[in-house]
Design an enzyme around this catalytic site. Structure first.
Site, short mmCIF file in Angstrom:
data_model
loop_
_atom_site.label_atom_id
_atom_site.label_comp_id
_atom_site.label_asym_id
_atom_site.label_seq_id
_atom_site.Cartn_x
_atom_site.Cartn_y
_atom_site.Cartn_z
N ARG A 17 0.96 -1.15 0.03
CA ARG A 17 -0.11 0.04 0.00
C ARG A 17 1.03 1.16 0.24
NH1 ARG A 17 -0.59 0.96 5.63
NH2 ARG A 17 0.44 -0.48 6.75
N TYR A 157 12.27 7.55 14.78
CA TYR A 157 12.13 7.43 13.20
C TYR A 157 12.98 8.23 12.53
CZ TYR A 157 9.56 8.12 8.91
OH TYR A 157 8.97 8.02 7.62
P1 NAP Z 1 2.26 3.17 4.98
O1 NAP Z 1 1.14 3.50 3.92
O2 NAP Z 1 2.26 3.03 6.45
O3 NAP Z 1 2.78 1.47 4.51
C1 NAP Z 1 3.78 0.90 5.08
C2 NAP Z 1 4.36 -0.29 4.13
O4 NAP Z 1 5.30 -0.78 4.89
C3 NAP Z 1 3.15 -1.30 4.28
O5 NAP Z 1 2.89 -1.83 3.05
C4 NAP Z 1 3.46 -2.37 5.32
O6 NAP Z 1 3.05 -3.71 5.06
C5 NAP Z 1 5.10 -2.21 5.15
N1 NAP Z 1 5.90 -2.77 6.31
C6 NAP Z 1 5.78 -2.35 7.70
N2 NAP Z 1 6.69 -3.03 8.41
C7 NAP Z 1 7.17 -4.09 7.65
C8 NAP Z 1 7.98 -5.10 7.85
N3 NAP Z 1 8.37 -5.52 9.11
N4 NAP Z 1 8.08 -6.03 6.88
C9 NAP Z 1 7.42 -5.91 5.53
N5 NAP Z 1 6.68 -4.81 5.24
C10 NAP Z 1 6.50 -3.93 6.42
O7 NAP Z 1 3.73 3.72 4.65
P2 NAP Z 1 4.01 4.94 3.51
O8 NAP Z 1 3.55 6.16 3.96
O9 NAP Z 1 3.58 4.61 2.15
O10 NAP Z 1 5.68 5.00 3.49
C11 NAP Z 1 6.44 4.19 2.69
C12 NAP Z 1 8.09 4.39 3.00
O11 NAP Z 1 8.20 6.01 2.75
C13 NAP Z 1 8.33 4.46 4.63
O12 NAP Z 1 9.61 3.95 4.78
C14 NAP Z 1 8.06 5.83 5.30
O13 NAP Z 1 8.91 5.91 6.38
C15 NAP Z 1 8.62 6.55 4.23
N6 NAP Z 1 8.10 7.74 4.16
C16 NAP Z 1 6.87 8.53 4.06
C17 NAP Z 1 6.42 9.63 4.10
C18 NAP Z 1 5.12 10.05 4.23
O14 NAP Z 1 4.63 11.25 4.33
N7 NAP Z 1 3.94 9.28 3.84
C19 NAP Z 1 7.39 10.51 4.39
C20 NAP Z 1 8.63 10.31 4.25
C21 NAP Z 1 8.98 9.00 4.18
P3 NAP Z 1 1.80 -4.32 6.03
O15 NAP Z 1 0.42 -3.41 5.66
O16 NAP Z 1 1.69 -5.71 4.99
O17 NAP Z 1 2.06 -4.56 7.27
#
Ligand code: NAP
Length: 249
Positions: A17, A157
């Protein structure tokens, strides 16, 4: 890539996702076969697989907890079984456990470091072994603007995301001569489940600090990941690119 006729294969951690799903579909649109990793969300991962297949390539969902060595080994074994090779690794899986330091538990510190930083290290190790052997690879790590600016309530984080920048630059130096590039993307405020939980007032306040005046989309980030993984980006390594509407400049 020397063997131009081969279809490249990617492992995207946390591809079920959010940003990970957008990365999977962007890579599929480039003709890359995709391993969609997930931890808990099997149904969401299946939806991502369907989106990749609709874009015309092959995809499989693989459950694995990347915060463990056993999980990462199983993920790469499954990738090898599905596509025979791994050309692209996107370390996208990530979690938050926010709290001010006086309330932040050791358990929540470790959980975030294990998922965000150790998981990337373990996957890089699995990938590097294969990529060095095939003399080709592209690794992209998902950092964050908070690695550069800090953020109250996110010491765990931000430390994990800053660690990813050091990992990226060090590994880029180790692997450059083997035609393996390692880069990082540092997103700002992106509309996903991770940020949806924030109260509207906090979201509005954050938007004020973004010169572009809006939150980013998962596709905004995925486009940059796809740029780093493109064949034409072979001379680009050790870089950190903010995708943040101007937030961190
Ligand atoms: P998200 O919507 O919360 O999705 C997180 C994803 O990581 C999910 O697919 C989840 O899988 C997977 N995941 C978490 N723990 C895991 C583990 N131990 N093993 C395998 N999969 C795992 O996050 P997002 O916002 O798309 O963020 C994606 C990346 O971008 C992250 O590294 C985040 O820190 C970074 N980021 C995001 C933002 C933002 O504003 N959204 C900003 C800066 C950086 P399940 O659902 O199957 O558990």
């Amino acid at each position: 890539m020397s063997e131009q006729t081969l279809t490249r294969a990617a492992v995207v951690t946390g591809g079920s996702r959010g940003i990970g799903r957008a990365v999977c579909t962007a890579l599929a649109k480039q003709g890359v076969n995709v391993v969609v990793n997930y931890c808990h969300g099997e149904a969401a991962a299946s939806e991502t697989v369907a989106l990749c297949k609709a874009a015309g390539t092959d995809a499989v969902a693989v459950q694995a907890d990347v915060s463990t060595a056993a999980g990462c080994k199983a993920l790469f074994d499954a990738a090898a079984a599905a596509f025979g090779r791994v050309d692209i690794l996107v370390n996208n899986a990530g979690i938050t456990r926010d709290n001010l330091i006086l309330r932040l538990t050791e358990e929540d510190f470790d959980a975030v470091l294990d998922a965000n930083l150790k998981g990337a290290f373990l996957c890089c190790k699995e990938a590097a072994r294969r990529m060095v052997r095939q003399r080709y690879g592209r690794i992209v790590n998902l950092s964050s603007v908070v690695a550069l600016r800090g953020n109250a309530g996110q010491t765990n984080y931000a430390a994990s995301k800053a660690g990813l920048i050091g990992l990226t630059k060090s590994l880029a130096r180790e692997l450059a001569s083997r035609n393996v590039t390692v880069n990082a993307v540092a997103p700002g405020f992106i509309e996903t489940d991770m940020t949806a939980a924030l109260p509207e007032a906090v979201r509005a306040e954050m938007a004020k600090g973004i010169p572009a005046g809006r939150a980013g989309s998962p596709e905004d980030v995925a486009n940059v990941v796809a740029f780093f993984t493109a064949e034409q980006s072979s001379y680009l390594t050790g870089q950190v690119l903010c995708v943040d509407g101007g937030m961190a400049m």
